[in-house]
Design a protein around this motif. Sequence first.
Motif, PDB file in Angstrom:
ATOM      1  N   LYS A  48       0.631  -0.832  -0.092  1.00  0.00           N
ATOM      2  CA  LYS A  48      -0.574  -0.250   0.132  1.00  0.00           C
ATOM      3  C   LYS A  48       0.898   1.307  -0.293  1.00  0.00           C
ATOM      4  CE  LYS A  48      -2.635  -1.117   3.405  1.00  0.00           C
ATOM      5  NZ  LYS A  48      -4.159  -1.112   3.993  1.00  0.00           N
ATOM      6  N   ALA A 180      -7.141 -10.782   6.264  1.00  0.00           N
ATOM      7  CA  ALA A 180      -7.619 -10.448   6.890  1.00  0.00           C
ATOM      8  C   ALA A 180      -7.763  -9.236   6.551  1.00  0.00           C
ATOM      9  CB  ALA A 180      -6.466 -10.093   8.244  1.00  0.00           C
ATOM     10  N   VAL A 181      -8.896  -8.690   7.138  1.00  0.00           N
ATOM     11  CA  VAL A 181      -9.928  -6.989   6.854  1.00  0.00           C
ATOM     12  C   VAL A 181      -9.236  -5.905   7.782  1.00  0.00           C
ATOM     13  CG1 VAL A 181     -11.620  -5.593   6.316  1.00  0.00           C
ATOM     14  CG2 VAL A 181     -10.866  -8.181   5.766  1.00  0.00           C
ATOM     15  N   GLY A 184      -9.881  -2.136   5.270  1.00  0.00           N
ATOM     16  CA  GLY A 184     -10.351  -2.804   4.027  1.00  0.00           C
ATOM     17  C   GLY A 184      -9.863  -2.821   2.890  1.00  0.00           C
ATOM     18  N   GLY A 185      -8.663  -1.803   2.406  1.00  0.00           N
ATOM     19  CA  GLY A 185      -7.900  -1.841   2.092  1.00  0.00           C
ATOM     20  C   GLY A 185      -7.757  -2.986   0.980  1.00  0.00           C
ATOM     21  N   TYR A 259      -4.538  -9.974  13.399  1.00  0.00           N
ATOM     22  CA  TYR A 259      -4.972  -9.643  12.125  1.00  0.00           C
ATOM     23  C   TYR A 259      -4.935 -11.607  11.208  1.00  0.00           C
ATOM     24  CZ  TYR A 259      -4.510  -4.588  11.789  1.00  0.00           C
ATOM     25  OH  TYR A 259      -5.276  -3.088  11.761  1.00  0.00           O
ATOM     26  N   THR A 287      -0.239 -11.024   5.265  1.00  0.00           N
ATOM     27  CA  THR A 287      -0.460  -9.803   5.348  1.00  0.00           C
ATOM     28  C   THR A 287       1.411  -8.636   6.049  1.00  0.00           C
ATOM     29  OG1 THR A 287      -1.939  -9.825   6.805  1.00  0.00           O
ATOM     30  CG2 THR A 287      -2.432  -8.886   3.954  1.00  0.00           C
TER      31      THR A 287
END
Length: 319
Positions: A48, A180-181, A184-185, A259, A287
């Motif tokens: 990200k 995992a959220v 939400g990206g 997460y 993640t």
Amino acid sequence: MNNTFFNKQIATKIIAVVYKTNTKQRIKLLIKRDDLIHPLVSGNKWRKLKHNIHHALEHNYQGIASFGGAFSNHIFALSAAGQIAELKTLGFIRTHQLDTLNPTLAFAKQQGMQLVPLSRLEYRRRHEPDFLKELQQSYPSFYFVPEGGTNALSEPGLLELCHEIKIHDGIAPVHSIACAVGSGGTVTGLAKGMPDKDIIGVAAVNDEAMFKQVINNTPDNVRIHKSAIGKGYGKFDNELSEFCLDFYRQTGVPIEPVYTGKLFFALCYQRDELNLSNNDVVLAIHTGGLQGIAGQLYRQQLNDPDWRSILGAHVAVDV
Ligand SMILES: *Cc1c(COP(=O)(O)O)cnc(C)c1O
């Protein structure tokens, strides 16, 4: 200024593991090891931040400003990424007083991040245009990225993740992809990048408005699974922390209880609810987020000495 760091990353590997549950079920999983991207800027935070860092460098910003809790994986990763890219970093932290013994904040500070505490009331306004404008006027040379790093420029990094998955999928097709959220990206990026796949978002945060946003912003292929949240974001019981340790002992893959622990718990113990049969091949995205373990040890939310060895072996920082 330096952006070579973000340009030389190669596709992360996908491994196959088997986990034996306490009812002797053998759960087969594929894991995309984004936790291995970099020991400090890991997982989805790397994905990200990549294009956000490029943007800040290209537009000659002096630095990047963002928001996070006192133990935030995003703040940790941003501080390290800024140090590597030779960009200043500024972190607005949800806390009444900065605790410099907190390992996440101590690390961020050591990486050169300027830390600014925001009260809970102020922090609640972090998405409000008026409040943001005020902050931006105080720090005009900084490029602002929202909490969690999720914005328009986080998406191209996640589409690169999808591209890597599609190459694998072309050779050995998977049934579902799970992550995992938090904000939400990541789940949104996966769903947009792979509209033909079943995408499972295992919620680590209980936020109905965010779930709705994920559903509204994606094709019809996302399911948000809520049964692994437990008592809420950042909260977990002994059963979950023990599961994480057992998963590590059996597979060699380190996970943490905020997460990825909830993600893998759902994939191992809540498969019926997820409508997954034993033969459905599920690819889970690791993640990252292992630095968070240091904060849980610090707050004595985790006590087993094994956690310290996991940290030592998988996070390149003294804690
Ligand atoms: C931040 C984070 C998430 C949440 O990702 P979103 O894109 O915010 O939903 C998931 N896993 C780990 C380890 C994280 O650090």
